[in-house]
Design a protein around this motif. Structure first.
Motif, PDB file in Angstrom:
ATOM      1  N   ALA A 200       0.748  -1.240   0.039  1.00 13.74           N
ATOM      2  CA  ALA A 200      -0.077  -0.126  -0.102  1.00 13.74           C
ATOM      3  C   ALA A 200       0.915   1.329   0.101  1.00 13.74           C
ATOM      4  CB  ALA A 200      -0.887   0.039   1.258  1.00 13.74           C
ATOM      5  N   SER A 201       1.627   1.266  -0.919  1.00 17.37           N
ATOM      6  CA  SER A 201       2.773   2.509  -1.087  1.00 17.37           C
ATOM      7  C   SER A 201       2.806   3.149  -2.546  1.00 17.37           C
ATOM      8  CB  SER A 201       4.116   2.059  -0.904  1.00 17.37           C
ATOM      9  OG  SER A 201       4.705   1.294  -1.948  1.00 17.37           O
ATOM     10  N   THR A 202       3.049   4.340  -2.766  1.00 17.25           N
ATOM     11  CA  THR A 202       2.983   4.794  -4.115  1.00 17.25           C
ATOM     12  C   THR A 202       3.849   4.051  -5.157  1.00 17.25           C
ATOM     13  OG1 THR A 202       2.995   7.167  -2.719  1.00 17.25           O
ATOM     14  CG2 THR A 202       3.471   6.867  -5.349  1.00 17.25           C
ATOM     15  N   GLU A 203       5.008   3.365  -4.679  1.00 15.52           N
ATOM     16  CA  GLU A 203       5.963   2.890  -5.786  1.00 15.52           C
ATOM     17  C   GLU A 203       5.415   1.375  -5.878  1.00 15.52           C
ATOM     18  OE1 GLU A 203       7.965   5.980  -3.489  1.00 15.52           O
ATOM     19  OE2 GLU A 203       6.795   4.624  -2.999  1.00 15.52           O
ATOM     20  N   LEU A 210      -6.536  -1.931  -6.708  1.00 12.24           N
ATOM     21  CA  LEU A 210      -6.011  -3.164  -5.605  1.00 12.24           C
ATOM     22  C   LEU A 210      -5.683  -2.325  -4.184  1.00 12.24           C
ATOM     23  CD1 LEU A 210      -5.351  -5.713  -4.580  1.00 12.24           C
ATOM     24  CD2 LEU A 210      -3.293  -5.635  -5.876  1.00 12.24           C
ATOM     25  N   LYS A 211      -4.934  -1.142  -4.563  1.00  7.10           N
ATOM     26  CA  LYS A 211      -4.487  -0.346  -3.564  1.00  7.10           C
ATOM     27  C   LYS A 211      -5.555   0.189  -2.738  1.00  7.10           C
ATOM     28  CE  LYS A 211      -0.175   1.084  -5.352  1.00  7.10           C
ATOM     29  NZ  LYS A 211       0.702   2.308  -5.899  1.00  7.10           N
ATOM     30  N   GLU A 212      -6.790   0.624  -3.244  1.00  9.66           N
ATOM     31  CA  GLU A 212      -7.942   0.908  -2.524  1.00  9.66           C
ATOM     32  C   GLU A 212      -8.427  -0.083  -1.828  1.00  9.66           C
ATOM     33  OE1 GLU A 212     -10.618   2.466  -5.428  1.00  9.66           O
ATOM     34  OE2 GLU A 212      -9.161   3.916  -6.473  1.00  9.66           O
ATOM     35  N   VAL A 213      -8.423  -1.411  -2.105  1.00 10.57           N
ATOM     36  CA  VAL A 213      -8.647  -2.491  -1.291  1.00 10.57           C
ATOM     37  C   VAL A 213      -8.081  -2.603  -0.127  1.00 10.57           C
ATOM     38  CG1 VAL A 213      -9.157  -5.079  -1.364  1.00 10.57           C
ATOM     39  CG2 VAL A 213      -9.914  -3.980  -3.343  1.00 10.57           C
ATOM     40  N   ILE A 294      -4.028   0.013   8.140  1.00 15.01           N
ATOM     41  CA  ILE A 294      -3.551   0.662   7.089  1.00 15.01           C
ATOM     42  C   ILE A 294      -4.643   1.602   6.328  1.00 15.01           C
ATOM     43  CG2 ILE A 294      -2.771   0.711   4.676  1.00 15.01           C
ATOM     44  CD1 ILE A 294      -1.291  -1.825   5.173  1.00 15.01           C
ATOM     45  N   ASN A 295      -4.684   2.799   6.263  1.00 18.25           N
ATOM     46  CA  ASN A 295      -5.626   3.855   6.005  1.00 18.25           C
ATOM     47  C   ASN A 295      -5.249   4.852   4.891  1.00 18.25           C
ATOM     48  OD1 ASN A 295      -4.402   5.614   7.677  1.00 18.25           O
ATOM     49  ND2 ASN A 295      -5.363   5.114   9.460  1.00 18.25           N
ATOM     50  N   GLU A 296      -3.939   4.875   4.612  1.00 20.04           N
ATOM     51  CA  GLU A 296      -3.617   5.851   3.262  1.00 20.04           C
ATOM     52  C   GLU A 296      -2.354   5.208   2.519  1.00 20.04           C
ATOM     53  OE1 GLU A 296      -2.139   9.486   5.037  1.00 20.04           O
ATOM     54  OE2 GLU A 296      -1.320   8.430   6.845  1.00 20.04           O
ATOM     55  N   ALA A 300       6.877   5.178  -0.153  1.00 20.07           N
ATOM     56  CA  ALA A 300       7.634   4.237   0.616  1.00 20.07           C
ATOM     57  C   ALA A 300       8.624   5.008   1.478  1.00 20.07           C
ATOM     58  CB  ALA A 300       8.707   3.084  -0.177  1.00 20.07           C
ATOM     59  N   GLY A 301       9.268   5.939   1.297  1.00 16.66           N
ATOM     60  CA  GLY A 301      10.516   6.757   1.930  1.00 16.66           C
ATOM     61  C   GLY A 301       9.564   7.433   3.246  1.00 16.66           C
ATOM     62  N   GLU A 302       8.461   7.808   2.833  1.00 16.87           N
ATOM     63  CA  GLU A 302       7.414   8.425   4.024  1.00 16.87           C
ATOM     64  C   GLU A 302       7.069   7.389   4.855  1.00 16.87           C
ATOM     65  OE1 GLU A 302       5.450  11.516   6.068  1.00 16.87           O
ATOM     66  OE2 GLU A 302       7.253  11.423   4.719  1.00 16.87           O
TER      67      GLU A 302
END
Length: 314
Positions: A200-203, A210-213, A294-296, A300-302
């Motif tokens: 669940a990261s940007t990268e 799928l990330k929304e799931v 996980i809610n957002e 990965a760096g953040e």
């Protein structure tokens, strides 16, 4: 609170955080490079990749990061030896291996002077791995996503393994936030491996839907399925997982023998690839037990920055 130091052979990441290798093609070079650049250990999930594709992935990660890059490979895949030796030839920093146990890989990695980190779920297998030359161990409990080697909790297994071996122990399964990290370190772990938090990261190479799931799912949405690999798997309930757990015929029409042994109740590679591409009706969505934390979606760096910052406040 101070983070422990993780040393795997000659490798010493800034932070004791390993990004899990999530196949098929969730953990690719951009995610691995981003994690490595942030001070963790970035992992490319090699299972399900072709040889040329893996070469390109490793080379891209190398070109875009000067950090620690490894691969994760399942012993169950039919091209296991080819994949491992390709990664070694490409100068990979370490190899994490699960879904079965291989004695040969210890020899290959020793000869190449590349640290091998088996995924284990018992003290007995941990001790054998150390004798054979493992540089560290990922100790995975039932809380993990994907294929499970045990139904015992990470909280139970980590202390047993830590007392049985002298090499570093990395806790895996259900680790999402700084409190989870602290619990793992209090149990004796030298590091943590985190999968779904980085899926669940940007990268992450997961499709946007799928990330929304991942963000919407709750603990009650988690189910166990019977994988063709011969192991139980932890996933998010959806139309496809419901079919797996009934008498619905999902047997593959065109098997390409991607696994050494396959129960053929469905094609695991197709199901995981469908999920990765966003075809969720026909996709299997692997996930750890504590997905509700996980809610957002964050870079990965953040994610690593927040984990470290929150941990130091504990």
């Amino acid at each position: 609170m101070k983070l422990p130091v993780l040393e795997i052979g000659a490798l010493k990441p800034k932070y004791p955080i390993i990004q899990g290798g999530m196949a098929v093609r969730i953990s690719t070079a951009p995610l691995a490079a981003a994690v490595a650049n942030a001070g963790g250990i970035g992992i490319i999930a090699a299972s399900g990749m072709g040889i040329d594709e893996l070469k390109r992935q490793i080379r891209w990660a190398r070109e875009n990061s000067d950090g620690i890059i490894g691969i994760n490979i399942m012993f169950a895949v039919s091209k296991f030896a080819q994949i491992v030796n390709t990664a070694l030839e490409e100068g990979i920093d370490l190899i994490i291996q699960g879904a079965g146990f291989s004695r040969d890989i210890f020899k290959w990695c020793t000869e190449a002077k590349v640290p091998l980190v088996p995924i284990v779920s018992t003290a007995k297998l941990a001790k054998l791995s150390e004798v054979l030359g493992a540089s560290a161990l990922v100790v995975e409990g039932k809380e993990a996503g994907g294929h499970l080697g045990t139904l015992e909790s990470m909280r139970h297994i980590v202390p047993l393994v830590k007392n049985a071996v002298s090499i570093p122990v990395v806790a895996a399964g259900g680790i999402i936030d700084a409190l989870d990290m602290k619990e793992a370190f209090d149990l004796g772990a030298d590091g943590v491996q985190m999968g779904i938090r980085f899926a669940a990261s940007t990268e992450s190479n997961a499709a946007p839907n799928l990330k929304e799931v991942y963000v919407r799912a709750k603990r009650e949405d988690i189910v166990l399925i019977d994988s063709p690999v011969g192991l139980p798997g932890r996933a998010i309930r959806n139309e496809f997982s419901e079919k797996i757990n009934t008498d619905y015929d999902l047997s593959p029409e065109n098997c390409v023998s991607c696994l050494k042994k396959c129960k053929q109740n469905f094609c695991i590679m197709d199901a995981l690839e469908n999920a990765q591409k966003g075809n969720l009706e026909k996709g299997l969505i692997f996930s750890g037990e504590y997905i509700e934390k996980i809610n957002e979606i964050l870079p990965a760096g953040e994610i690593i920055r927040k984990l470290v910052e929150d941990f130091k406040k504990l």
